[in-house]
Design a protein around this motif. Structure first.
Motif, PDB file in Angstrom:
ATOM      1  N   ARG A 151      15.947 -26.927   6.877  1.00  0.00           N
ATOM      2  CA  ARG A 151      15.500 -27.438   7.847  1.00  0.00           C
ATOM      3  C   ARG A 151      14.060 -26.897   8.575  1.00  0.00           C
ATOM      4  O   ARG A 151      13.420 -26.881   9.608  1.00  0.00           O
ATOM      5  N   HIS A 152      14.067 -25.832   7.769  1.00  0.00           N
ATOM      6  CA  HIS A 152      12.190 -25.095   8.399  1.00  0.00           C
ATOM      7  C   HIS A 152      11.809 -25.317   7.011  1.00  0.00           C
ATOM      8  O   HIS A 152       9.932 -25.077   7.357  1.00  0.00           O
ATOM      9  N   ASP A 169      18.108 -19.376  13.062  1.00  0.00           N
ATOM     10  CA  ASP A 169      18.713 -19.145  11.648  1.00  0.00           C
ATOM     11  C   ASP A 169      19.411 -18.659  10.492  1.00  0.00           C
ATOM     12  O   ASP A 169      20.634 -18.378  10.186  1.00  0.00           O
ATOM     13  N   GLU A 195      20.674 -25.584   3.997  1.00  0.00           N
ATOM     14  CA  GLU A 195      20.483 -25.870   4.940  1.00  0.00           C
ATOM     15  C   GLU A 195      19.342 -25.409   5.528  1.00  0.00           C
ATOM     16  O   GLU A 195      18.244 -25.815   6.344  1.00  0.00           O
TER      17      GLU A 195
END
Length: 271
Positions: A107-108, A247, A103
């Motif tokens: 996301r990054h 995060d 994840e």
């Protein structure tokens, strides 16, 4: 005189056994590094031993279940390839973390590493490759300089000043790049911040053009047992790393508070 002779014989036998063990481990290491079956002569050449000596070592490793023979070629057996049981804390930590790592990567963008601290050694337990054309290479043993890497700073932040000095040696520390922090006072001040806040950064300090941010994984007692790290080309970090850091902190907090593997790792490491 008889006692002296006996002691010398015992010492000689121990030295012989120690040497055989070291040579056997070296043979196993070469089989792992080759990542393909090897012939007796290939193994002997790679470890610098006579073929007859290498053959005896291979026979011992075969008997012990660490290798097997396929025709004229030798291969690592499961006992050598995956020595840890499936429920070992390191394997459980990998399973608990992999979805969070995927994840974070999606996301990054950068690569994500799960690093465990085994004493003063750092081990890559799992990695998820980033979205960029040059495939990153991550080895099981983390060798990046302690003072110029995120995992190194998190490990050092968990040590006393005297322990840090023993690990780092005298300042000024070796320069990996122009951005490497080489001054003791500056580095130790940063490490105290890392200890307080639970995260560390690396901005071109180890490799020019590569940055990273990571957070600490902690035992219930607060000792650092590893890190989750986002690392990749600077373009992923051009807008700052606050979102990545937030995060990562959420992921680490979740693991620290809910993962049984984290507690298992604490017991495994004795911390």
């Amino acid at each position: 005189m008889v006692l002296t002779t006996s002691n010398e014989a015992v010492a000689e036998r121990r030295e012989t056994e120690s040497g055989a063990l070291a040579r056997g481990l070296n043979v196993l290491a070469r089989l792992h590094e080759a990542a393909r079956p090897l012939s007796l002569q290939e193994i002997a050449d790679s470890v610098g031993l006579p073929a007859s000596t290498c053959h005896r070592l291979l026979q011992s490793l075969d008997t012990a279940g660490y290798i097997y023979r396929e025709g004229a070629l030798y291969c690592p057996a499961p006992k050598a390839t995956c020595p840890l049981p499936l429920e070992h804390p390191l394997n459980r930590l990998r399973r608990d973390t992999i979805l969070l790592m995927r994840e974070l990567q999606e996301r990054h963008g950068p690569s994500v590493l799960l690093v465990a601290f085994l004493g003063d050694h750092r081990m890559t337990v799992e990695s998820v490759a980033g979205n960029y054309s040059v495939a990153p290479y991550f080895d099981t043993t983390v060798t990046a300089a302690l003072h110029a890497s995120v995992s190194g700073k998190i490990l050092l932040s968990d040590r006393t000043p005297a322990q840090r000095d023993a690990l780092l040696g005298p300042a000024p520390y070796p320069a990996r790049t122009a951005a490497t922090v080489r001054d003791r006072d500056s580095l130790f001040a940063e490490l105290e911040e890392v200890r307080r806040r639970g995260w560390a950064t690396n901005e071109n300090e180890n490799v020019t053009g590569i940055s990273a941010v990571g957070t600490r994984l902690s035992t219930p007692s607060g000792r650092a047992l590893g890190a989750i790290v986002l690392t990749g080309p600077n373009r992923f970090f051009s807008d700052g790393n606050e979102a990545m850091r937030d995060d990562l902190m959420r992921a680490s907090d979740l693991l620290n508070s809910t993962s049984h593997a984290v507690r298992g790792m604490a017991q495994f490491l004795g911390i």
